[in-house]
Design a protein around this motif. Structure first.
Motif, PDB file in Angstrom:
ATOM      1  N   PRO A   1      11.017 -11.858 -31.341  1.00 23.70           N
ATOM      2  CA  PRO A   1      10.789 -13.238 -31.799  1.00 23.70           C
ATOM      3  C   PRO A   1       9.813 -13.976 -30.892  1.00 23.70           C
ATOM      4  CG  PRO A   1      13.025 -12.954 -30.917  1.00 23.70           C
ATOM      5  CD  PRO A   1      12.419 -11.596 -30.975  1.00 23.70           C
ATOM      6  N   SER A   2       9.054 -14.889 -31.471  1.00 18.66           N
ATOM      7  CA  SER A   2       8.112 -15.692 -30.673  1.00 18.66           C
ATOM      8  C   SER A   2       8.815 -16.971 -30.231  1.00 18.66           C
ATOM      9  CB  SER A   2       6.877 -16.034 -31.504  1.00 18.66           C
ATOM     10  OG  SER A   2       7.252 -16.808 -32.616  1.00 18.66           O
ATOM     11  N   VAL A   3       8.456 -17.402 -29.025  1.00 15.08           N
ATOM     12  CA  VAL A   3       9.201 -18.498 -28.394  1.00 15.08           C
ATOM     13  C   VAL A   3       8.246 -19.580 -27.908  1.00 15.08           C
ATOM     14  CG1 VAL A   3      10.863 -19.065 -26.566  1.00 15.08           C
ATOM     15  CG2 VAL A   3      10.884 -16.775 -27.576  1.00 15.08           C
ATOM     16  N   CYS A   4       8.676 -20.823 -28.072  1.00 12.74           N
ATOM     17  CA  CYS A   4       7.970 -21.959 -27.471  1.00 12.74           C
ATOM     18  C   CYS A   4       8.844 -22.491 -26.345  1.00 12.74           C
ATOM     19  CB  CYS A   4       7.774 -23.048 -28.529  1.00 12.74           C
ATOM     20  SG  CYS A   4       7.220 -24.611 -27.825  1.00 12.74           S
ATOM     21  N   ILE A   5       8.262 -22.644 -25.157  1.00  9.13           N
ATOM     22  CA  ILE A   5       8.988 -23.262 -24.037  1.00  9.13           C
ATOM     23  C   ILE A   5       8.409 -24.660 -23.828  1.00  9.13           C
ATOM     24  CG2 ILE A   5       9.584 -23.102 -21.588  1.00  9.13           C
ATOM     25  CD1 ILE A   5       9.141 -20.102 -21.709  1.00  9.13           C
ATOM     26  N   ILE A   6       9.270 -25.652 -23.787  1.00  9.36           N
ATOM     27  CA  ILE A   6       8.806 -27.024 -23.545  1.00  9.36           C
ATOM     28  C   ILE A   6       9.023 -27.356 -22.074  1.00  9.36           C
ATOM     29  CG2 ILE A   6       9.021 -29.460 -24.198  1.00  9.36           C
ATOM     30  CD1 ILE A   6      10.184 -28.556 -26.872  1.00  9.36           C
ATOM     31  N   GLY A   7       7.918 -27.442 -21.315  1.00  7.64           N
ATOM     32  CA  GLY A   7       7.993 -27.841 -19.914  1.00  7.64           C
ATOM     33  C   GLY A   7       7.800 -26.681 -18.958  1.00  7.64           C
ATOM     34  N   ALA A   8       6.996 -26.921 -17.918  1.00 10.60           N
ATOM     35  CA  ALA A   8       6.775 -25.903 -16.876  1.00 10.60           C
ATOM     36  C   ALA A   8       7.147 -26.469 -15.509  1.00 10.60           C
ATOM     37  CB  ALA A   8       5.325 -25.408 -16.897  1.00 10.60           C
ATOM     38  N   GLY A   9       8.318 -27.123 -15.479  1.00  9.57           N
ATOM     39  CA  GLY A   9       8.917 -27.461 -14.184  1.00  9.57           C
ATOM     40  C   GLY A   9       9.581 -26.206 -13.649  1.00  9.57           C
ATOM     41  N   SER A  10      10.424 -26.361 -12.634  1.00  8.36           N
ATOM     42  CA  SER A  10      11.048 -25.174 -12.040  1.00  8.36           C
ATOM     43  C   SER A  10      11.937 -24.443 -13.049  1.00  8.36           C
ATOM     44  CB  SER A  10      11.849 -25.577 -10.809  1.00  8.36           C
ATOM     45  OG  SER A  10      12.780 -26.579 -11.138  1.00  8.36           O
ATOM     46  N   SER A  11      12.451 -25.139 -14.058  1.00  8.59           N
ATOM     47  CA  SER A  11      13.282 -24.467 -15.079  1.00  8.59           C
ATOM     48  C   SER A  11      12.407 -23.741 -16.093  1.00  8.59           C
ATOM     49  CB  SER A  11      14.158 -25.494 -15.811  1.00  8.59           C
ATOM     50  OG  SER A  11      15.005 -26.148 -14.908  1.00  8.59           O
ATOM     51  N   GLY A  12      11.375 -24.419 -16.582  1.00  7.68           N
ATOM     52  CA  GLY A  12      10.491 -23.805 -17.579  1.00  7.68           C
ATOM     53  C   GLY A  12       9.809 -22.558 -17.041  1.00  7.68           C
ATOM     54  N   ILE A  13       9.379 -22.595 -15.770  1.00 11.51           N
ATOM     55  CA  ILE A  13       8.680 -21.405 -15.245  1.00 11.51           C
ATOM     56  C   ILE A  13       9.663 -20.248 -15.018  1.00 11.51           C
ATOM     57  CG2 ILE A  13       6.669 -22.615 -14.309  1.00 11.51           C
ATOM     58  CD1 ILE A  13       7.917 -22.390 -11.502  1.00 11.51           C
ATOM     59  N   ALA A  14      10.909 -20.581 -14.716  1.00  8.92           N
ATOM     60  CA  ALA A  14      11.907 -19.503 -14.551  1.00  8.92           C
ATOM     61  C   ALA A  14      12.140 -18.821 -15.906  1.00  8.92           C
ATOM     62  CB  ALA A  14      13.210 -20.074 -14.006  1.00  8.92           C
ATOM     63  N   ALA A  15      12.210 -19.638 -16.969  1.00  7.75           N
ATOM     64  CA  ALA A  15      12.393 -19.066 -18.312  1.00  7.75           C
ATOM     65  C   ALA A  15      11.154 -18.262 -18.711  1.00  7.75           C
ATOM     66  CB  ALA A  15      12.653 -20.188 -19.312  1.00  7.75           C
ATOM     67  N   ALA A  16       9.972 -18.814 -18.420  1.00  3.94           N
ATOM     68  CA  ALA A  16       8.714 -18.142 -18.790  1.00  3.94           C
ATOM     69  C   ALA A  16       8.610 -16.786 -18.096  1.00  3.94           C
ATOM     70  CB  ALA A  16       7.529 -19.034 -18.411  1.00  3.94           C
ATOM     71  N   LYS A  17       8.969 -16.766 -16.834  1.00  3.01           N
ATOM     72  CA  LYS A  17       8.887 -15.510 -16.076  1.00  3.01           C
ATOM     73  C   LYS A  17       9.832 -14.462 -16.674  1.00  3.01           C
ATOM     74  CE  LYS A  17      10.340 -13.061 -12.241  1.00  3.01           C
ATOM     75  NZ  LYS A  17      11.663 -12.502 -11.979  1.00  3.01           N
ATOM     76  N   ALA A  18      11.026 -14.902 -17.072  1.00  6.43           N
ATOM     77  CA  ALA A  18      11.999 -13.959 -17.653  1.00  6.43           C
ATOM     78  C   ALA A  18      11.466 -13.377 -18.965  1.00  6.43           C
ATOM     79  CB  ALA A  18      13.334 -14.665 -17.885  1.00  6.43           C
TER      80      ALA A  18
ATOM     81  N   SER B   1       1.614 -31.810 -17.863  1.00  8.75           N
ATOM     82  CA  SER B   1       0.821 -32.051 -16.660  1.00  8.75           C
ATOM     83  C   SER B   1      -0.281 -30.991 -16.509  1.00  8.75           C
ATOM     84  CB  SER B   1       1.745 -32.026 -15.442  1.00  8.75           C
ATOM     85  OG  SER B   1       1.027 -32.294 -14.273  1.00  8.75           O
ATOM     86  N   ASP B   2      -1.075 -31.160 -15.446  1.00  8.12           N
ATOM     87  CA  ASP B   2      -2.118 -30.173 -15.172  1.00  8.12           C
ATOM     88  C   ASP B   2      -1.633 -29.108 -14.198  1.00  8.12           C
ATOM     89  OD1 ASP B   2      -1.879 -31.842 -13.004  1.00  8.12           O
ATOM     90  OD2 ASP B   2      -4.031 -32.135 -12.715  1.00  8.12           O
ATOM     91  N   ARG B   3      -0.348 -29.155 -13.835  1.00  8.88           N
ATOM     92  CA  ARG B   3       0.191 -28.129 -12.938  1.00  8.88           C
ATOM     93  C   ARG B   3       1.685 -27.939 -13.160  1.00  8.88           C
ATOM     94  NH1 ARG B   3       0.317 -29.792  -6.710  1.00  8.88           N
ATOM     95  NH2 ARG B   3       1.691 -28.012  -6.810  1.00  8.88           N
ATOM     96  N   VAL B   4       2.239 -26.875 -12.600  1.00  6.44           N
ATOM     97  CA  VAL B   4       3.672 -26.630 -12.752  1.00  6.44           C
ATOM     98  C   VAL B   4       4.436 -27.406 -11.672  1.00  6.44           C
ATOM     99  CG1 VAL B   4       3.198 -24.314 -13.664  1.00  6.44           C
ATOM    100  CG2 VAL B   4       3.788 -24.577 -11.238  1.00  6.44           C
ATOM    101  N   GLY B   5       5.753 -27.446 -11.782  1.00  4.59           N
ATOM    102  CA  GLY B   5       6.568 -28.035 -10.699  1.00  4.59           C
ATOM    103  C   GLY B   5       7.278 -29.315 -11.068  1.00  4.59           C
ATOM    104  N   GLY B   6       6.851 -29.978 -12.150  1.00  2.00           N
ATOM    105  CA  GLY B   6       7.563 -31.149 -12.669  1.00  2.00           C
ATOM    106  C   GLY B   6       7.892 -32.192 -11.612  1.00  2.00           C
ATOM    107  N   ASN B   7       9.168 -32.433 -11.437  1.00  2.00           N
ATOM    108  CA  ASN B   7       9.667 -33.460 -10.529  1.00  2.00           C
ATOM    109  C   ASN B   7       9.150 -33.288  -9.100  1.00  2.00           C
ATOM    110  OD1 ASN B   7      11.584 -35.629  -9.863  1.00  2.00           O
ATOM    111  ND2 ASN B   7      12.682 -34.032  -8.746  1.00  2.00           N
ATOM    112  N   TRP B   8       8.832 -32.057  -8.697  1.00  5.46           N
ATOM    113  CA  TRP B   8       8.482 -31.784  -7.301  1.00  5.46           C
ATOM    114  C   TRP B   8       7.018 -32.047  -6.994  1.00  5.46           C
ATOM    115  CZ3 TRP B   8      12.066 -32.008  -3.919  1.00  5.46           C
ATOM    116  CH2 TRP B   8      13.372 -31.892  -4.381  1.00  5.46           C
TER     117      TRP B   8
END
Ligand SMILES: Cc1cc2nc3c(=O)[nH]c(=O)nc-3n(C[C@H](O)[C@H](O)[C@H](O)COP(=O)(O)OP(=O)(O)OC[C@H]3O[C@@H](n4cnc5c(N)ncnc54)[C@H](O)[C@@H]3O)c2cc1C
Ligand SMILES: NC(=O)c1ccc[n+]([C@@H]2O[C@H](COP(=O)([O-])OP(=O)(O)OC[C@H]3O[C@@H](n4cnc5c(N)ncnc54)[C@H](OP(=O)(O)O)[C@@H]3O)[C@@H](O)[C@H]2O)c1
Length: 463
Positions: free
Chosen positions: A5-22, A36-43
């Motif tokens: 299945p194809s997946v859309c991930i909303i957000g590339a903060g520390s949670s989104g990138i963990a899901a993306a990597k998996a 944003s123009d970079r990952v990391g969200g709140n940080w």
């Protein structure tokens, strides 16, 4: 090869990138959209997305060894509690190390996510494009939509009011009389900082808290007594140990001028500060009970006293919101969205949540485990319990949480770090067994298109 299945991930903060990597390492097609123009969200301090709550001096309050992803240690050169700039840099390097930056679409926000009658997701982007997917992973964070006091306090206030979310540093508070409201971690850090430059800093809270130190016996508190069996130890036992450590290492909060907490230790989200109790003990900060009324240039408290105040910083927490969903489909009124182990929606089989929890401990290893769990599910290696068992599990978990924690909008998705990981390991094994018994099949059929997200126009507009 089986199509996945194809997946859309909303957000590339520390949670989104963990899901993306998996998903990336399991060969599942996906696209991750990041405002944003970079990952990391709140940080990312001053993040272009306008959603970060990070202030200039922010350091993590969960130690780095408890916060790092399991397969990507933070550098040994980092201190135990690194600065936000270290943390943002770490997330950035994680993406390059595992090689999935090209799967993140930067400066692209998801404006709407609609579930079509056939179950596929239509995702409308702020670029004007629309795409469709078999599944959706929501990782938009839950510390960016400020919660102001609800209901507002009676009366009116003539001075300046701001929310912790917009706090940058203590400069605007120099020489002023500052009232900080709340007794969570934002209140701790902000009150400590303003107390160094203000004429007076007062902290008002409607209940007490066990303010935990970052270190005890020379070690980060969250690393003490941790081993691979910690998650199996019942909370009642850990509570006794934590209580004993607190009595020996800190003493009684009443001795620092704080009220007796109306709950036991570990029954509220942990308030952590190495400096707050010292500032009280030094007389550089004053505690006041809850506000009863705003009276122009002053504030009245429930003990009948009043204080003249120039600025109020409301450290009153955050709302859990999903602006891209029709709230009749998915929303979290009063921050409450019941989910199976904080990931699976009880009635929508192809939406998953990552990082939508409040751990006693750090978020990142939990998001990482959630990402792997979703990937196993999407690959047909894990089957959910049947709907009745799933509903019972959600109910059991909620009952335990609401019984343990003080009633507050901040306590709607609390988990214990080690217990959560330990239980998830067991659940993965149980789900693999169920899958074997049911005969392997993909729980989410790949129907949207070959590859991740197909342009919606190809399939016609959603009905
Ligand atoms: C001041 C502060 C300090 C904290 N300290 C700690 C700590 O020490 N340890 C800890 O474990 N946790 C801490 N937290 C909790 C914090 O929530 C997590 O550390 C972490 O930021 C959660 O990551 P996330 O990816 O879930 O959310 P976020 O970091 O908020 O990232 C969400 C991402 O989603 C993107 N996004 C949102 N909506 C959309 C959309 N519609 N379309 C596209 N992209 C979108 C955002 O741009 C952002 O990049 C702290 C929180 C605050 C506010
Ligand atoms: N250094 C760090 O790492 C750091 C710094 C800041 C924040 N954080 C994290 O960021 C997240 C958010 O923390 P936060 O402190 O902003 O929010 P929070 O944990 O939700 O705390 C909100 C506080 O405001 C109080 N409150 C809410 N509404 C109120 C009202 N109307 N009147 C008076 N008090 C009210 C709450 O009291 P009740 O309990 O009575 O509801 C609570 O004390 C947490 O996960 C926290 O750990 C971490």
């Amino acid at each position: 090869m089986t199509q996945l299945p194809s997946v859309c991930i909303i957000g590339a903060g520390s949670s989104g990138i963990a899901a993306a990597k998996a998903l990336h390492e399991r060969g599942i097609p996906f696209e991750c959209f990041e405002k944003s123009d970079r990952v990391g969200g709140n940080w990312v301090f001053g993040n272009k997305n306008g959603m970060s709550a990070a202030y200039r001096s922010l350091h993590i309050n969960t130690s780095r060894r408890r916060m790092e992803y399991s397969d990507f240690p933070m550098p040994e050169s980092y201190p135990d509690f690194p600065h936000h700039s270290h943390i943002a840099d770490y997330f950035d390097r994680y993406v390059d190390h595992f090689g999935f930056r090209d799967r993140i679409v930067f400066e692209t926000g998801v404006e709407r996510a609609e579930r079509r009658p056939d179950g596929l997701w239509t995702v409308a982007l702020d670029t004007g494009e629309t795409r469709r997917y078999d599944a959706l992973i929501v990782a938009n964070g839950h510390h960016w939509d400020p919660r102001w006091p609800e209901p507002a306090y009676p009366g009116s206030f003539d001075g300046e009011q701001s929310h912790a979310h917009h706090y940058v540093d203590n400069r605007p508070f120099e020489g002023r009389r500052v009232l900080v409201v709340g007794i969570g971690n934002s209140a701790m850090d902000i009150a400590v900082e303003t107390s160094f430059v203000s004429e007076r800093t007062i902290l008002s809270a409607r209940r007490g808290a066990y303010v935990l130190p970052k270190y005890i016996f020379g070690r980060p508190l969250d690393e003490i007594g941790v081993n691979r069996f910690t998650g199996a130890v019942p909370w009642a036992v850990r509570k006794r140990v934590l209580g004993a450590l607190y009595r020996v290492g800190v003493g009684k909060v009443e001795d620092y001028g704080l009220p007796t907490p109306d709950h036991g230790i570990g029954e509220a989200h942990p308030t952590i500060s190495a400096d707050f109790l010292n500032r009280l003990a030094h007389g550089e900060m004053t505690y006041k009970p809850a506000i009863s009324r705003l009276e122009g240039g002053s504030v009245r408290f429930e003990d009948g006293t009043t204080e003249e105040v120039d600025a109020i910083v409301w450290c009153t927490g955050y709302k859990v919101t999903f602006p891209f969903f029709d709230e009749r489909l998915i929303s979290a009124p009063d921050n409450d969205l019941p989910l199976f182990r904080r990931v699976f929606h009880p009635s929508i089989d192809n939406v998953f949540f990552v990082g939508l929890l409040q751990p006693l401990g750090a978020v990142m290893p939990l998001s990482e485990a959630q990402g792997r769990w979703i990937a196993a599910h999407l690959r047909g290696e894990y089957a959910l319990p049947d709907p009745a068992a799933l509903a019972q599990d959600i109910e059991r978990e909620r009952r335990a949480m609401f019984t343990r924690y003080v009633a507050s909008k901040r306590h709607t998705m609390q988990v214990d770090f080690d217990t959560y990981l330990w239980a998830l390991g067991r659940e993965l094994r149980a789900g693999a067994k169920r899958m074997r018994e049911r005969g392997f099949a993909l729980p989410i059929e790949p129907r949207a298109a070959a590859g991740a997200g197909a342009a919606e126009a190809e399939a016609g507009a959603p009905s």
